[in-house]
Design a protein around this motif. Structure first.
Motif, short mmCIF file in Angstrom:
data_model
loop_
_atom_site.label_atom_id
_atom_site.label_comp_id
_atom_site.label_asym_id
_atom_site.label_seq_id
_atom_site.Cartn_x
_atom_site.Cartn_y
_atom_site.Cartn_z
N THR A 82 25.05 6.68 -12.31
CA THR A 82 24.09 6.40 -13.38
C THR A 82 23.02 7.50 -13.38
O THR A 82 22.94 8.30 -12.44
N LYS A 83 22.21 7.52 -14.41
CA LYS A 83 21.15 8.53 -14.50
C LYS A 83 20.19 8.39 -13.32
O LYS A 83 19.76 9.39 -12.73
N LYS A 84 19.86 7.16 -12.97
CA LYS A 84 18.94 6.91 -11.86
C LYS A 84 19.54 7.43 -10.54
O LYS A 84 18.84 8.07 -9.74
N LEU A 118 21.82 9.77 -10.21
CA LEU A 118 21.91 11.22 -10.31
C LEU A 118 20.58 11.88 -9.98
O LEU A 118 20.52 12.85 -9.21
N VAL A 119 19.49 11.32 -10.51
CA VAL A 119 18.16 11.86 -10.22
C VAL A 119 17.84 11.71 -8.73
O VAL A 119 17.31 12.62 -8.09
#
Length: 70
Positions: A32-34, A36-37
């Protein structure tokens, strides 16, 4: 005529390969984007720590060699 069959086989092989790659990519569990960050931050911190460690070792060895060589 044999050259055409060989070329068609190569093109068909490439197309088949691309299809199979697409099928495998659909099976991948993408972060997810979270996530990945978060992972990017961890990698960034690890890179900074390793760079600092290399810098400290390089500085220490440079001073040591200066002392040895006078």
């Amino acid at each position: 005529m044999e050259e055409q069959k060989t070329n068609d086989g190569k093109v068909g092989g490439i197309v088949q390969f691309i299809r199979e790659v697409r099928i495998q990519l659909d099976k991948v569990s993408w972060p997810t984007k979270k996530e990945l960050v978060s992972y990017t931050g961890v990698v960034g911190i690890a890179v900074v720590i390793v760079c600092a460690l290399i810098w400290v070792c390089d500085t220490a060895f440079a001073k040591l060699f200066r002392m040895i060589l006078g």
